[in-house]
Write a protein that holds these residues in place. Structure first.
Motif: not given
Lengths: 102, 180
Positions: A7-12, A14-16, B10, B14, B18, B21, B106-107, B110-111, B114, B122
């Motif tokens: 999940q953390w990778y998916v959220i990251l 999505a943010l990117l 991690w 990350s 971010l 970016a 979009i965000l 996805v949230c 998830v 998952l």
């Protein structure tokens, strides 16, 4: 050794992706638009690799490498266009390329 | 202890990802944007290493961080600073509002996805062997199961190279016409 869940990778990712999309939509310098597209492609790559790890199969990594090759080609063509704009002494502003309108 | 270490790496990677970016899209000078994209690519390579994609991480640093970004920096240096735009200026304000809304949508999507799936499969990664993601395994897959993708990639790169040459020669001809 257990790292963060998927999940953390998916959220990251999505943010990117959202950051890159914002860059494409808001900026008008074509160079920065190309850089933002790179960010979005990399968000996709991150997801491909995260899910490859989740399922324990390397096919996602193959996809990611193909995406990297496509991104390199896209950068070549995009930078060629930008250099052509620069040689014609057009301002580097995508809003000013009005003759490209259909 | 190893678990904590992985989480720490991690979090740092990350956050760097971010932050760089955001720096890419908010610097007004494209040179600084390109430099911060290099940081973004490097921190993504760290994340790929955490996901045991060693070959992809190496390729990311070599191909993206090396070749592609050097090309970017050359073009930026060649064109010089001729934009003079302040980063967020111009354009009607509804454009900015729409862009922010679209990014937020979009965000949110996805949230939600998830959140709906998080309790299920998952959160159970497969166990993998040490050779997962090694150059050997990737190369074997490329030459057996994914041979067509491999060959198509080479054709795509060839077409892109031809396209770059054509664009460059076309621009040179226009420049010559303008001079005479």
């Amino acid at each position: 050794m257990r790292g963060p869940d998927i999940q953390w990778y998916v959220i990251l990712a999505a943010l990117l992706f959202a950051t890159g999309a914002l860059g494409v939509m808001l900026r008008r310098n074509p160079l920065i638009i190309l850089l933002s597209i790179e960010i979005m492609l990399n968000a996709g790559n991150l997801l491909l690799i995260a899910f490859a790890r989740l399922h324990g199969q390397e096919d996602g990594q193959i996809f990611a490498i193909s995406v990297m090759a496509v991104a390199a080609s896209e950068v070549v063509v995009g930078l060629g266009l930008i250099v052509a704009m620069g040689r014609r002494h057009v301002d580097l502003d995508v809003d000013k390329l009005r003759t490209l309108r259909g | 202890m190893a678990n904590f270490l992985v989480w720490a790496v991690w979090c740092v990677a990350s956050f760097a990802c971010l932050a760089s970016a955001l720096a890419v899209v908010s610097f007004s000078n494209p040179f600084y944007s390109a430099l911060s994209l290099i940081g973004n690519l490097a921190s993504l390579a760290v994340l790929f290493l955490l996901l045991s994609g060693e070959f992809v991480a190496a390729g990311q640093v070599l191909v993206y961080g090396g070749a592609v970004m050097v090309m970017f920096l050359f073009v930026i240096a060649y064109l010089g600073d001729r934009t003079g735009e302040s980063p967020w200026s111009g354009g009607p304000s509804w454009q900015i509002v729409g862009a922010v809304l679209a990014g937020g949508a979009i965000l949110a999507e996805v949230c939600v996805v998830v959140g709906l799936e998080a309790g299920g499969f998952l959160s159970k990664p497969q166990h993998v062997t040490r050779s997962f993601g090694s150059p050997e395994a990737i190369g074997r897959l490329f030459l057996t199961d994914h041979l067509i993708a491999f060959e198509v990639t080479s054709i795509v790169l060839l077409v892109a190279a031809v396209g770059g040459v054509v664009l460059g020669s076309h621009a040179r001809r226009i420049e010559g016409d303008a001079r005479t």
